[in-house]
Enzyme design. Structure first.
Site, PDB file in Angstrom:
ATOM      1  N   ASP A 194      -8.687  -4.452  -6.322  1.00  0.00           N
ATOM      2  CA  ASP A 194      -8.202  -3.785  -5.037  1.00  0.00           C
ATOM      3  C   ASP A 194      -9.273  -2.772  -4.829  1.00  0.00           C
ATOM      4  O   ASP A 194      -9.131  -1.471  -5.277  1.00  0.00           O
ATOM      5  CB  ASP A 194      -6.515  -3.108  -5.098  1.00  0.00           C
ATOM      6  CG  ASP A 194      -6.067  -2.604  -3.844  1.00  0.00           C
ATOM      7  OD1 ASP A 194      -6.340  -1.843  -3.433  1.00  0.00           O
ATOM      8  OD2 ASP A 194      -4.968  -3.149  -3.747  1.00  0.00           O
ATOM      9  N   SER A 249       0.247  -1.285   0.080  1.00  0.00           N
ATOM     10  CA  SER A 249       0.284   0.243   0.421  1.00  0.00           C
ATOM     11  C   SER A 249       0.984   1.065   0.195  1.00  0.00           C
ATOM     12  O   SER A 249       1.427   1.430  -0.984  1.00  0.00           O
ATOM     13  CB  SER A 249      -0.938  -0.265   1.164  1.00  0.00           C
ATOM     14  OG  SER A 249      -2.232   0.987   1.116  1.00  0.00           O
ATOM     15  N   HIS A 262      -7.269  -6.331  -0.529  1.00  0.00           N
ATOM     16  CA  HIS A 262      -5.449  -5.150  -0.808  1.00  0.00           C
ATOM     17  C   HIS A 262      -4.306  -5.816  -0.383  1.00  0.00           C
ATOM     18  O   HIS A 262      -4.284  -5.545   0.903  1.00  0.00           O
ATOM     19  CB  HIS A 262      -6.070  -4.083   0.584  1.00  0.00           C
ATOM     20  CG  HIS A 262      -5.344  -2.409   0.755  1.00  0.00           C
ATOM     21  ND1 HIS A 262      -4.944  -2.482  -1.120  1.00  0.00           N
ATOM     22  CD2 HIS A 262      -4.924  -1.792   1.491  1.00  0.00           C
ATOM     23  CE1 HIS A 262      -4.370  -1.062  -0.487  1.00  0.00           C
ATOM     24  NE2 HIS A 262      -3.682  -0.861   1.033  1.00  0.00           N
TER      25      HIS A 262
END
Length: 513
Positions: A452, A226, A482
């Site tokens: 995602d 991320s 994610h």
């Protein structure tokens, strides 16, 4: 109040609640005493309140224990001989023996604002294969957890702050939202003025290069998830020749402004909600929250509209507001593993009980069962506002609302109004977007997931292009959630393991499903 969240680390809390600098090579840290420091590794204490609280990490399955240490780093990288701060570290030593050990694999799990010291043990078993050749290492970035944490409002004030209406409908509500945002940001300056100018991603990238040296590695071995992909890209830009093997999973689009990033998230969360609704209504058993995908989403929209006028009981004494419910729904979309909680939460809410959706919302905001908040929200705002040059006002948001609403009827307003989070922030932002151009760096594996919600798949190719020719190697996972490596997909895991353990990146354009 929503904030531009890219939190994989929030999944840890959910589980508990529910069971700018120039490009090119830079010099080593100017303070030689810091590069030669010896870390004192000891048994890890229980997490601090800023880290999220809870018990000390349990031993690994093989009986080995997690070890913690503190690394000194310059408060101001422009003055490396000046004051220092402590950067909290955690590690699990390699299980494969010294002859097979490559070095330390440093993890950043995202946020910005997530505590790596608490997140790595929670997911440690997912990386057991990588531990056969690496010490697994993570850290609390500056401003986070035990690393000179940013502090703003206290727990009671945060309870009120996260109950406010974050999607105003008229001038009075807009004015109130701005007032609350300014109060939050002023509290950050009051309690954290010393650290606020020094939490940019470029500062943390320099901390990681110091960490590399202190850990004894010639190259940086890195796994970023991320926001951690943005941090890794910034590191590669600053220190391209010092990159060893690096994996970017759940990739941030480095070319976007904050507005573009928030709009992309609105589209991403809407796609994830669409996929959830399709999955629920396509099962053999009846979907308890709707008869068709459109019915599921229509009922969610009505619930949120009703909650704006009339909140329902949540976790006593707080009520589930429209804002809290929207945050809870968003949190449940970070992983397909949490879709069942979304279904249960919606069923409850339709019956007038907001407990589960509020627990999910609390996870997003870093609140534990004892009513204590980690500093994830404060750190998230501080790092974003230090990084991002643009500042938005209510007129800017109102002009862009049609685009956000078109992107997502459910999340559009919520994410559009989050653009106000840097209103009157005391530190100027560094740039419109991060610079990750890294000519001369070795291959970096860039992994994107088609479903995602938080870092939409389109950012994967943008990162590959921005890194520069011959650097980014794209791997696609056709799936939900994610982060691809911890999804359980064997194809993804074998590709990542083959690269990190044996130096064999997969062919560019490989697709796993």
């Amino acid at each position: 109040m929503p904030y531009r969240s890219r939190l994989r680390a929030a999944a840890v809390t959910t589980a508990a609640l529910l069971s700018v600098l120039s490009a090119g090579c830079s010099d080593d840290a100017g303070n030689e005493d810091l590069t030669r420091q010896q870390l004192s590794w000891e048994a890890c204490p229980a997490p601090s309140e800023a880290q999220g609280g809870g018990p000390a990490p349990s031993p690994l399955p093989d009986g080995d224990t997690w070890q913690c240490a503190t690394m000194k780093a310059p408060l101001d990288w422009d003055d490396p001989e000046g004051d220092t701060i402590g950067i909290a570290l955690i590690r699990a030593q390699s299980s494969g023996g010294e002859n097979r050990r490559i070095g330390s694999l440093i993890f950043n799990f995202g946020g910005p604002g997530g505590s790596g010291v608490t997140t790595l043990p929670a997911f440690g078993q997912d990386y057991a294969t990588l531990r056969t050749r690496y010490d697994l290492v993570s850290f609390d970035p500056r401003g986070v957890g035990r690393s000179a944490p940013v502090r703003c409002l206290d727990d009671r004030q945060l309870d009120r702050y996260f109950q406010q209406d974050a999607t105003p409908d008229d001038a009075a509500e807009r004015s109130e939202l701005v007032d609350h945002t300014e109060e939050f940001n002023a509290a950050c300056e009051t309690h954290s003025a010393r650290i606020l100018p020094h939490v940019r991603t470029t500062d943390t990238a320099r901390d990681m290069d110091l960490m590399r040296q202190v850990l004894g590695d010639d190259k940086l071995y890195y796994f970023g998830i991320s926001y951690g992909t943005e941090l890794g890209g910034v590191y590669a830009h600053l220190f391209p020749k010092r990159v060893g093997r690096a994996v970017f999973d759940a990739v941030v689009d480095p070319t976007q402004t904050p507005e573009e990033g928030s709009l992309g998230q609105a589209q991403g969360f809407q796609l994830a909600l669409d996929n959830y609704a399709e999955h629920c209504t396509s099962q053999v058993e009846e979907c308890p929250v709707g008869d068709s995908p459109q019915d599921v989403e229509d009922r969610i929209a009505r619930l949120l509209s009703d909650l704006e006028r009339r909140p329902i009981p949540g976790i006593f004494p707080r009520e589930l507001t429209q804002t809290a419910a929207t945050g809870g729904i968003a949190q449940s979309l970070y992983s397909q593993d949490f879709w069942e909680y979304l279904t249960e939460g919606l069923e409850q809410a339709y019956d007038g009980d907001g407990t589960i959706l509020m627990a999910l919302s609390d996870a997003l905001n870093g609140r534990n069962e004892n009513g204590e908040y980690s500093n994830v929200a404060a750190a998230n705002v501080a790092i974003n506002c230090a990084d991002d040059k643009p500042r938005y006002d209510t007129e800017d948001v109102e002009q862009r609302l049609p685009d956000f609403r078109a992107a997502s009827p459910v999340f559009g307003d919520y994410l559009a109004w989050s653009l106000l989070s840097c209103t009157d922030w005391p530190v100027a932002g560094a740039a419109d977007h991060p610079d990750v151009h890294a000519p001369g760096a070795p291959p970096i594996l860039v992994v994107g997931t088609t479903g995602d919600p938080a870092t939409p798949y389109e950012g994967t190719q943008k990162m590959v292009q921005a890194l520069g020719e011959g650097v980014g190697v794209e791997l696609t996972y056709r799936g939900e959630g994610h982060g691809a490596y911890t999804s359980g997909n064997r194809c993804v895991q074998e590709a990542v393991d083959g690269y990190l353990l044996d130096g064999r990146p997969p062919a560019a354009g490989t697709v796993c499903s």
